[in-house]
Structure formats: C-alpha cells, structure tokens
Design a protein around this motif. Structure first.
Motif, mmCIF file in Angstrom:
data_model
loop_
_atom_site.group_PDB
_atom_site.id
_atom_site.type_symbol
_atom_site.label_atom_id
_atom_site.label_comp_id
_atom_site.label_asym_id
_atom_site.label_seq_id
_atom_site.Cartn_x
_atom_site.Cartn_y
_atom_site.Cartn_z
ATOM 1 N N THR A 1 35.884 -46.878 -7.761
ATOM 2 C CA THR A 1 35.959 -48.123 -6.976
ATOM 3 C C THR A 1 37.183 -48.035 -6.090
ATOM 4 O O THR A 1 38.282 -47.719 -6.555
ATOM 5 C CB THR A 1 36.077 -49.364 -7.882
ATOM 6 N N LYS B 1 41.787 -42.160 -13.921
ATOM 7 C CA LYS B 1 42.879 -41.996 -12.949
ATOM 8 C C LYS B 1 43.118 -43.376 -12.342
ATOM 9 O O LYS B 1 42.336 -43.861 -11.527
ATOM 10 C CB LYS B 1 42.466 -40.941 -11.917
ATOM 11 N N GLY C 1 46.678 -40.141 -5.514
ATOM 12 C CA GLY C 1 45.339 -39.706 -5.134
ATOM 13 C C GLY C 1 45.406 -38.627 -4.067
ATOM 14 O O GLY C 1 44.612 -37.680 -4.065
ATOM 15 N N GLU D 1 49.403 -47.948 -7.209
ATOM 16 C CA GLU D 1 49.923 -49.327 -7.272
ATOM 17 C C GLU D 1 49.039 -50.057 -8.279
ATOM 18 O O GLU D 1 47.876 -50.327 -7.996
ATOM 19 C CB GLU D 1 49.837 -49.993 -5.892
ATOM 20 N N THR E 1 38.271 -34.530 -8.320
ATOM 21 C CA THR E 1 36.870 -34.844 -7.968
ATOM 22 C C THR E 1 36.062 -33.577 -7.694
ATOM 23 O O THR E 1 34.864 -33.532 -7.954
ATOM 24 C CB THR E 1 36.790 -35.780 -6.748
ATOM 25 N N GLU F 1 37.545 -55.085 7.340
ATOM 26 C CA GLU F 1 37.887 -55.742 6.078
ATOM 27 C C GLU F 1 39.404 -55.933 6.026
ATOM 28 O O GLU F 1 40.142 -54.949 5.955
ATOM 29 C CB GLU F 1 37.441 -54.834 4.907
#
Ligand code: NAP
Length: 499
Positions: free
Chosen positions: A242, A190, A223, A194, A231, A390
């Motif tokens: 990731t 999957k 998603g 983007e 999932t 982050e």
C-alpha cells in the motif's frame, strides 16, 4: 512506554532494532534513520537503516521457516492471531501514543487504529478457520465420467513481503500480515520510514502470541535503498503493497511475475445532485475530506455539485470547515501536521496553481510549520492541477457541474479509480450513475472510506491491483492445490437405466 517490560528487547535507549528470526538486531550497515514528531519536531527515536546484506538474511530466515508454519495446524495459526489481537487491545494506548507522536495522528484515532487492527486479527482468525477446499466430479464436463475426481484445497504461496504507507503504518501492515499468516505463509514486513516505529511492536506482539522464530520478520530501511532489492528478490513469492501509485507502478516493474496486491492513490469524487440531503452531505464531505488532515487514500478529494445545490453546499461546508479544531494531535485536534514539509510544499503548490487560474478561495491557504489550514476552493476548473492530482492534505476543490453526465465524465477522466460517492434521494438515478463510475466502490449517501474490513476493497486504473478485504486477502495469499483421483475399472459397479 519503558515500564512495559515486554517492549525492552526491541530497543536500546532511543535506538529501535529490526526483527529477524525471533531476535532484535542492529543493522550491519551502522546506519540509522531518525524519526521526528511532525508537529513538535522533537526526536522520537531511530530505526535501523538496513542494508541489502541485512535483507538477504531476513529473506533467508523467512524462506527457511515457510514449511514449519505451513505444517502448523490451522487451529494453532488461528490461535496465534487471536492471542496477538488480545495483546493489541491490552497495549492499544501506549502503542497508539507512539503512533500519534511519530506521524501526528490525533491521539484518539491513533489508539483506534491499534484497536481496529485487533478487530482485523480476530475477524481474520474467524475467516481463516473456515478455509475449506472442494471436490469436483469429472462428469459435469463433456466426455468425462465420475472416474475422475478433483480434490482442491488451499496452500500458502511462501514468503510474502508486506509494505505499508505512513498514514496507517500499523493497520495497513497488520491487515496484510494477518491473512498472510493464517494462510500459512511466512512474512517480511517493511514499514514506511516515516511511521516505522509503531509497526515494530507487531514483532513483540506476535512473538508473545506464539509465532515461531523466523515466520514473522521486520526489516526497516529506506525504500529507495532496499525496496527494489526486496521486491525483485527471487525468494519473495508475493508482494502486498500500500502506497502511492508512483511507487506501486515502479514496484510492479521490478517485481516481474510475482503475484501482487496493490492499494494505491485516489481522487475520490463526491457527486452531489440537486435533491441531496444538505445536512447529511455536508457532514459526510467535511469528515471525509478533513479527517487526519486529508491524509487518507479514500479522503473525499473533489466535490462535483449540481447547479441548484452548489451555492448552499459550498457555504455550509465552508462554515463547518472553519470551525474545525487545529493544532496538537495529543489534544485530538482535527487538523494537525502533515507528515513533512515537502508534503506541505506540494499541497501549497496545488493551491497556488488553482488560485492563479481563477479558483475562489473560501477559507484556509495558511500554513504554520507543518500545519496547513483546511482550505476550500470553489469554481475549480479542469485546467487546474487540483482537479486531478491527489493532494494528501487538507484542501478540497469544488468543481461545479451542469448534469449527471458531466459528473460521470469528470469522475472517469481521472487516472485514479478508488471510490466514488453520490449524494441524492433519487436511488434509481444513484444506482444508474454508480453503474457508470469506473471505480472499485461507489458509496451512496455516505463518505468514501475503507471498511468494514470484511467488505471487498479495491481500486481500478492507477488506484490498485487485486482485491483486499478479509476473505479476499486470504484467497489472494494462498492458491488452490489440486489432486486428481483417477479411478480404475477395478471394483466398478454397473448401473443401467432400465427405462
Ligand atoms: P509511498 O511514498 O509510495 O511509500 C509507501 C511505501 O513504499 C513505504 O514503505 C516506502 O518506504 C516504500 N517504498 C518506497 N520506495 C520503494 C521501492 N522502490 N520499492 C519498494 N517499496 C518502496 O507512499 P506514502 O507516502 O507512504 O503513502 C501515501 C500514499 O499511499 C498515497 O498516495 C495514498 O493514497 C496511498 N494509500 C493508499 C491506500 C489504499 O488503500 N489504496 C491506503 C493508504 C495510502 P520508505 O518510506 O522507506 O520510502
């Protein structure tokens, strides 16, 4: 791109299809997702916005083909990977060009992402062909004899769902797919929405390399719409993911007891001691923080310099950063667009917060479209968001420290634990600091980075779960199968000690 005839089944004009059971299809939902170039805003194409019904079909296709692939001789599985790697090298340029257009990565880096994925496929083929089991005799445990012998070999887990992030959509899906396939699993990929187009080429590549239909499948879609369904699905046997820590945490809740490999966010700190080599440190920090405009999990995300080197280092890094080229990824400018305007707003929010609390702006803090000028913030303090969050953009905070102990404390206070760096000529001290840092990897006198790809790669705390890296991923995507031989008394030879 159109002139390469092998690519024609995957698209119809600007409409890219998804890949199931060896065929390129359109979603039953009729929904598509438009992909725009983040630099020019030009429409690159549409990918299918697959539905849960499409997901069911993809999952069934993968499940039904586990046995055929598991029973394909390892040598043939390995050869498929090698042939796929050959094709990646052959088509690295046209595929890299698409990658550059859809995520704004500098062209050279985009092409090298495809080539590096080929290298991972070759190395995984080599490592995979060395998969061996072991035989253990019972008599090494108290109370047992050689009459019990365990034979252990590795078997696949079943269907592996591979979900990748936008910043390395080809490489970070490829690095999951190769170990999954060599270990004998079937795969559902999957891609990120983007960056969805480039990984689709893996369908063409693996098909041409000889993968049987249904063993490798690709589902595109949001998603937020199909992620939880995939999932949480009982026919998915393992998930390799990731992406951001936020999505990873959510995914872990939905996945339940499935084995997970999670590579998540980071806030890698560079600790710079007074005796560090200024040239080397400056170069590593600038490259580490600003390549691909800081959109890397292992980007240098904060610098913690000691008092005697801090002024010089800030000046030198600022000077270098002000000379970085800015603009069109097709011209290989170092600083290009961020993936979307929402990300730019987020980065701007971090800069504004730091400046309102007294940080010193050394350069940057300018935006045009999705391009954010590389920004250096000095005198950042721990009450500022940029000390902890982050950014995934080109902004680098300097948090001045007074001692190695303080550097360790600030490093470890982060919710993240991907990598850490220490710049010094005192190797004994570096080693001692490295022991204290709560991260997966510590780099001494080098920037944080993933790779070489056969090194173990992992994060602690919110940065991940499990270990990747070629042989580690193959291990994680297979399990030991144990057969125990219980020998009978019959035919036993008697050996007596005569001493
Ligand atoms: P993201 O927003 O978390 O998305 C990652 C992937 O998860 C995408 O394919 C996304 O699909 C999918 N997804 C979204 N919601 C989901 C759900 N409910 N269930 C299953 N999948 C779902 O991350 P990103 O913005 O693409 O990537 C940037 C982040 O990745 C950063 O935090 C960076 O540090 C991290 N990263 C970590 C590493 C590492 O090795 N540790 C490497 C690279 C990046 P959609 O795109 O369709 O939403």
């Amino acid at each position: 791109m159109n002139e390469i005839k092998e690519f024609s089944p995957m698209k119809d004009g600007l409409n890219y299809k998804y890949y199931i059971n060896g065929k390129w299809n359109v979603s039953e939902s009729g929904d598509v997702i438009a992909i725009y170039n983040p630099y020019s805003n030009e429409l690159i194409g549409y990918v299918q916005g697959c539905s849960k019904k499409d997901a069911d079909e993809v999952i069934n296709s993968a499940k039904e083909n586990v046995d055929c692939w598991e029973n394909t001789p390892l040598e043939e599985r390995v050869n498929v990977l090698r042939r796929a790697a050959d094709l990646m090298l052959k088509w690295a340029e046209p595929i890299g060009r698409i990658l550059m257009q859809e995520i704004g990565k500098p062209l050279k880096s985009a092409i090298s992402e495809i080539r590096r994925t080929a290298d991972i496929f070759y190395a995984t083929a080599d490592a995979g062909s060395q998969i061996v089991g072991e035989t253990i005799m019972g008599d090494s445990f108290k109370g047992f004899t050689k009459d019990k012998i365990s034979m252990t070999y590795r078997v696949p887990l079943g269907v592996i769902l591979c979900i990748g992030p936008f910043n390395y959509p080809f490489n970070l899906t490829g690095s999951k797919i190769a170990p999954a396939l060599v270990a004998g699993n079937s795969v559902i990929m999957k891609p990120p929405s983007e960056g969805a187009i480039t990984p689709l080429y893996l369908g063409v590549i693996l098909e041409k390399a000889g993968i049987p239909p249904g063993v490798f499948n690709i589902i595109t879609g949001r998603g937020s719409e199909i992620g939880d369904y995939l999932t949480g699905h009982p026919k998915i046997d393992m998930i390799s993911f990731t992406g951001s820590s936020e999505t990873g945490r959510h995914l872990a809740k939905v996945a339940g007891m499935k084995p997970l490999l999670l590579e998540l966010g980071g806030k890698d700190a560079a600790i710079v001691l007074d005796d560090a080599d200024l040239e080397l440190t400056t170069k590593a920090i600038v490259k580490g923080a600003f390549s691909f405009s800081g959109q890397r999990c292992t980007a240098v995300k904060r610098v913690l310099p000691m008092p005697r080197i801090a002024d010089l280092l800030v000046e030198k890094v600022t000077k270098e950063v002000m000379s970085l080229s800015i603009g069109d990824p097709a011209e290989n400018k170092v600083i290009g667009p961020l993936i979307n305007s929402k990300r730019c707003d987020f980065v701007q929010g971090l800069i504004d917060d730091a400046l309102s609390k007294g940080a010193t702006l050394k350069c940057g803090n300018r935006r045009e479209g999705n391009i954010m000028w590389p920004t250096i913030l000095d005198n950042v303090t721990i009450d500022m968001r940029i000390a902890w969050e982050e950014p995934f953009g080109p902004v680098l905070p300097f948090i001045r420290i007074r001692s190695a102990e303080e550097a360790i404390e600030i490093s470890n206070k982060s919710e993240y634990g991907l990598q850490g760096m220490i710049f010094t000529n005192n190797i004994d001290l570096a080693f001692n600091i490295a022991q204290e840092l709560e991260v997966g990897t510590v780099q001494i006198n080098g920037q944080s980075e993933r790779g070489p790809d056969h090194f173990p790669f992992l994060g602690t705390k919110s940065s991940g779960l499990g270990t990747q890296g070629i042989k580690y991923s193959i291990e994680a995507m297979s399990r030991p199968k144990v057969v125990v031989m219980n020998l009978s008394e019959k035919g036993k030879l008697i050996h007596e000690c005569r001493g």
